[in-house]
Design an enzyme around this catalytic site. Structure first.
Site, PDB file in Angstrom:
ATOM      1  N   SER A  45       1.314  -1.342   0.179  1.00 47.19           N
ATOM      2  CA  SER A  45       0.072   0.281   0.225  1.00 47.19           C
ATOM      3  C   SER A  45       0.349   1.315   0.010  1.00 47.19           C
ATOM      4  O   SER A  45       1.683   1.398   1.260  1.00 47.19           O
ATOM      5  CB  SER A  45      -1.086   0.031   1.134  1.00 47.19           C
ATOM      6  OG  SER A  45      -1.832   1.058   1.250  1.00 47.19           O
TER       7      SER A  45
ATOM      8  N   HIS B 154      -1.682  -1.135  -3.939  1.00 51.69           N
ATOM      9  CA  HIS B 154      -2.740  -0.802  -3.326  1.00 51.69           C
ATOM     10  C   HIS B 154      -2.473   0.456  -3.117  1.00 51.69           C
ATOM     11  O   HIS B 154      -1.812   1.241  -2.523  1.00 51.69           O
ATOM     12  CB  HIS B 154      -2.711  -1.961  -2.809  1.00 51.69           C
ATOM     13  CG  HIS B 154      -3.939  -1.962  -1.423  1.00 51.69           C
ATOM     14  ND1 HIS B 154      -5.065  -2.640  -1.489  1.00 51.69           N
ATOM     15  CD2 HIS B 154      -4.477  -0.893  -0.308  1.00 51.69           C
ATOM     16  CE1 HIS B 154      -6.227  -1.836  -0.530  1.00 51.69           C
ATOM     17  NE2 HIS B 154      -5.280  -0.873  -0.625  1.00 51.69           N
TER      18      HIS B 154
ATOM     19  N   ASP C 255      -4.902   3.779  -1.957  1.00 58.00           N
ATOM     20  CA  ASP C 255      -5.826   3.614  -1.140  1.00 58.00           C
ATOM     21  C   ASP C 255      -6.806   5.061  -0.503  1.00 58.00           C
ATOM     22  O   ASP C 255      -5.676   5.765  -0.734  1.00 58.00           O
ATOM     23  CB  ASP C 255      -5.436   3.999   0.639  1.00 58.00           C
ATOM     24  CG  ASP C 255      -5.238   2.574   1.382  1.00 58.00           C
ATOM     25  OD1 ASP C 255      -6.128   2.178   0.760  1.00 58.00           O
ATOM     26  OD2 ASP C 255      -3.852   2.330   1.268  1.00 58.00           O
TER      27      ASP C 255
ATOM     28  N   MET D  94      -9.147   7.962   0.237  1.00 51.25           N
ATOM     29  CA  MET D  94     -10.516   8.726   0.669  1.00 51.25           C
ATOM     30  C   MET D  94     -10.368   9.996   0.726  1.00 51.25           C
ATOM     31  O   MET D  94     -10.207  10.778   0.374  1.00 51.25           O
ATOM     32  CB  MET D  94      -9.226   8.569   2.365  1.00 51.25           C
ATOM     33  CG  MET D  94      -8.354   7.294   2.556  1.00 51.25           C
ATOM     34  SD  MET D  94      -7.914   6.811   3.797  1.00 51.25           S
ATOM     35  CE  MET D  94      -7.091   5.936   4.240  1.00 51.25           C
TER      36      MET D  94
ATOM     37  N   HIS E 260      -8.616   0.891  -3.876  1.00 50.08           N
ATOM     38  CA  HIS E 260      -9.170   1.554  -2.620  1.00 50.08           C
ATOM     39  C   HIS E 260     -10.529   2.179  -1.988  1.00 50.08           C
ATOM     40  O   HIS E 260      -9.676   2.984  -1.773  1.00 50.08           O
ATOM     41  CB  HIS E 260      -8.382   0.573  -1.318  1.00 50.08           C
ATOM     42  CG  HIS E 260      -9.386   0.215   0.049  1.00 50.08           C
ATOM     43  ND1 HIS E 260      -9.077   0.243   1.163  1.00 50.08           N
ATOM     44  CD2 HIS E 260     -10.428   0.453   0.058  1.00 50.08           C
ATOM     45  CE1 HIS E 260      -9.653  -0.099   1.504  1.00 50.08           C
ATOM     46  NE2 HIS E 260     -10.953  -0.016   1.833  1.00 50.08           N
TER      47      HIS E 260
ATOM     48  N   MET F 111     -12.383   4.031  -0.374  1.00 54.24           N
ATOM     49  CA  MET F 111     -13.174   4.278   1.041  1.00 54.24           C
ATOM     50  C   MET F 111     -13.386   6.227   0.908  1.00 54.24           C
ATOM     51  O   MET F 111     -12.991   7.394   1.331  1.00 54.24           O
ATOM     52  CB  MET F 111     -11.833   4.663   2.342  1.00 54.24           C
ATOM     53  CG  MET F 111     -11.408   3.572   2.322  1.00 54.24           C
ATOM     54  SD  MET F 111      -9.563   3.104   3.509  1.00 54.24           S
ATOM     55  CE  MET F 111      -8.966   3.216   2.072  1.00 54.24           C
TER      56      MET F 111
ATOM     57  N   MET G  48     -11.263  -5.583   6.184  1.00 53.90           N
ATOM     58  CA  MET G  48     -10.212  -3.958   6.800  1.00 53.90           C
ATOM     59  C   MET G  48      -9.948  -5.042   8.291  1.00 53.90           C
ATOM     60  O   MET G  48     -11.021  -5.399   8.919  1.00 53.90           O
ATOM     61  CB  MET G  48     -11.052  -2.960   7.202  1.00 53.90           C
ATOM     62  CG  MET G  48     -11.330  -2.695   5.817  1.00 53.90           C
ATOM     63  SD  MET G  48      -9.476  -1.865   5.339  1.00 53.90           S
ATOM     64  CE  MET G  48      -8.508  -0.724   6.032  1.00 53.90           C
TER      65      MET G  48
ATOM     66  N   ASP H  69      -6.927  -5.919   4.893  1.00 54.05           N
ATOM     67  CA  ASP H  69      -5.846  -5.132   4.683  1.00 54.05           C
ATOM     68  C   ASP H  69      -5.947  -4.746   6.255  1.00 54.05           C
ATOM     69  O   ASP H  69      -6.673  -4.157   6.857  1.00 54.05           O
ATOM     70  CB  ASP H  69      -6.714  -3.575   4.253  1.00 54.05           C
ATOM     71  CG  ASP H  69      -6.403  -3.047   3.535  1.00 54.05           C
ATOM     72  OD1 ASP H  69      -5.132  -2.391   4.201  1.00 54.05           O
ATOM     73  OD2 ASP H  69      -6.629  -2.025   3.088  1.00 54.05           O
TER      74      ASP H  69
HETATM   75  C1  DX5 Z   1      -5.782   2.378   5.950  1.00 56.43           C
HETATM   76  C2  DX5 Z   1      -5.790   1.659   4.107  1.00 56.43           C
HETATM   77  C3  DX5 Z   1      -4.582   0.812   4.416  1.00 56.43           C
HETATM   78  C4  DX5 Z   1      -2.831   1.320   4.942  1.00 56.43           C
HETATM   79  C5  DX5 Z   1      -2.366  -0.082   5.617  1.00 56.43           C
HETATM   80  O1  DX5 Z   1      -7.301   2.597   5.669  1.00 56.43           O
HETATM   81  O2  DX5 Z   1      -6.401   1.041   3.926  1.00 56.43           O
HETATM   82  O3  DX5 Z   1      -4.762   0.044   2.773  1.00 56.43           O
HETATM   83  O4  DX5 Z   1      -2.329   1.693   3.937  1.00 56.43           O
HETATM   84  O5  DX5 Z   1      -1.554   0.491   6.683  1.00 56.43           O
HETATM   85  P1  DX5 Z   1      -0.630  -0.909   6.963  1.00 56.43           P
HETATM   86  O6  DX5 Z   1      -0.482  -1.880   6.007  1.00 56.43           O
HETATM   87  O7  DX5 Z   1       0.157  -0.042   7.749  1.00 56.43           O
HETATM   88  O8  DX5 Z   1      -1.742  -0.780   8.713  1.00 56.43           O
HETATM   89 ZN    ZN Z   2      -6.550   0.222   2.313  1.00 55.61          ZN
END
Ligand code: DX5
Ligand code: ZN
Length: 222
Positions: A8, A33, A35, A37, A66, A68, A137, A175
């Site tokens: 990620s 990956h 993220d 947001m 991903h 969010m 998650m 994740d």
């Molecule tokens: C959190 C993200 C993850 C994040 C995970 O909301 O969806 O993908 O990057 O990070 P680690 O591996 O550090 O928990």
């Molecule tokens: Zn993620």
């Protein structure tokens, strides 16, 4: 089953994303990956379609977006155009899961559903046949570097059993909070795609961390 590794980039240096994905690719990562947001579904704001388009030019690896975000349907075409290969949206973020997944598949992309820690595996019972992957998650979404929530292990097993009972082949991506020292037990519970942010990009040797995750995962391949 070959366990895949999806670093990620949330924990990478955002000023050097091209270097981060090149490093991940050289070290043997299977997916990148990303993220996304929106500051509403989660209280953080990260990456939009222009950054995914830039990453698309920087790597040959599949880009696993991903979402969010609230109203994921609005963003699906934008990330498709940007070059996302896999797109997951949260079951908690849409009232029209079937319609949104059909849209992703209609665009020729892999469609996934993400579950927050408080959402049970059975929330997907009616939709399993429309999915290419599930994203469990194992932290509350919003930030990297949080601790793995142990109760998620039972949910991963539950989901794996439901998928098997239907004779489906839907990989479970997990994740949040995955590290070298807990990834084995999560694979044993049913994880087939490992998302790792801080365990990779905050390690002194990120490429070495990916290779080590690959080595551990290879011990479970069958
Ligand atoms: C959190 C993200 C993850 C994040 C995970 O909301 O969806 O993908 O990057 O990070 P680690 O591996 O550090 O928990
Ligand atoms: Zn993620």
């Amino acid at each position: 089953m070959n366990v895949r590794i999806a670093p990620s980039i949330l924990s990478a240096d955002f000023a050097k994303l091209a270097e981060a994905v090149a490093l991940a690719e050289r070290a043997g990562a299977d997916l990148i990956h990303v993220d996304v947001m929106d500051g509403h579904f989660v209280p953080n704001l990260t990456i939009g379609p222009p950054v995914v388009a830039a990453l698309r030019r920087a790597t040959r690896l599949p880009i696993d977006v991903h979402l969010m975000v609230e109203n994921p349907r609005f963003f699906i075409p934008l990330f498709h155009e940007a070059g996302a290969d896999w797109i997951s949206l949260h079951v908690e973020a849409t009232a029209h899961l079937h319609k949104d997944l059909t849209m992703i598949r209609g665009l020729g992309r892999k469609a996934g559903v993400a579950l927050n820690p408080g959402t049970p595996a059975h929330a997907l019972d009616e939709i399993l046949g429309e999915l290419d992957y599930v994203l469990v998650m194992s932290v509350d979404p919003g930030w990297g570097g949080q601790a793995f929530i142990p109760s998620c292990l039972g949910k991963i097993r539950d989901l794996r059993d439901r998928i098997r009972a239907r004779k489906l082949e839907i990989p479970i991506e997990v994740d949040g909070g995955l590290k070298l020292d807990n990834v084995g037990e999560v694979i044993e519970a049913g994880m087939e795609i490992v998302v790792a942010g801080s365990a990779v990009f905050e390690a002194p040797d990120p490429a070495g961390a990916i290779r080590e995750l690959k080595r551990i995962a290879a011990g479970y391949n069958r």
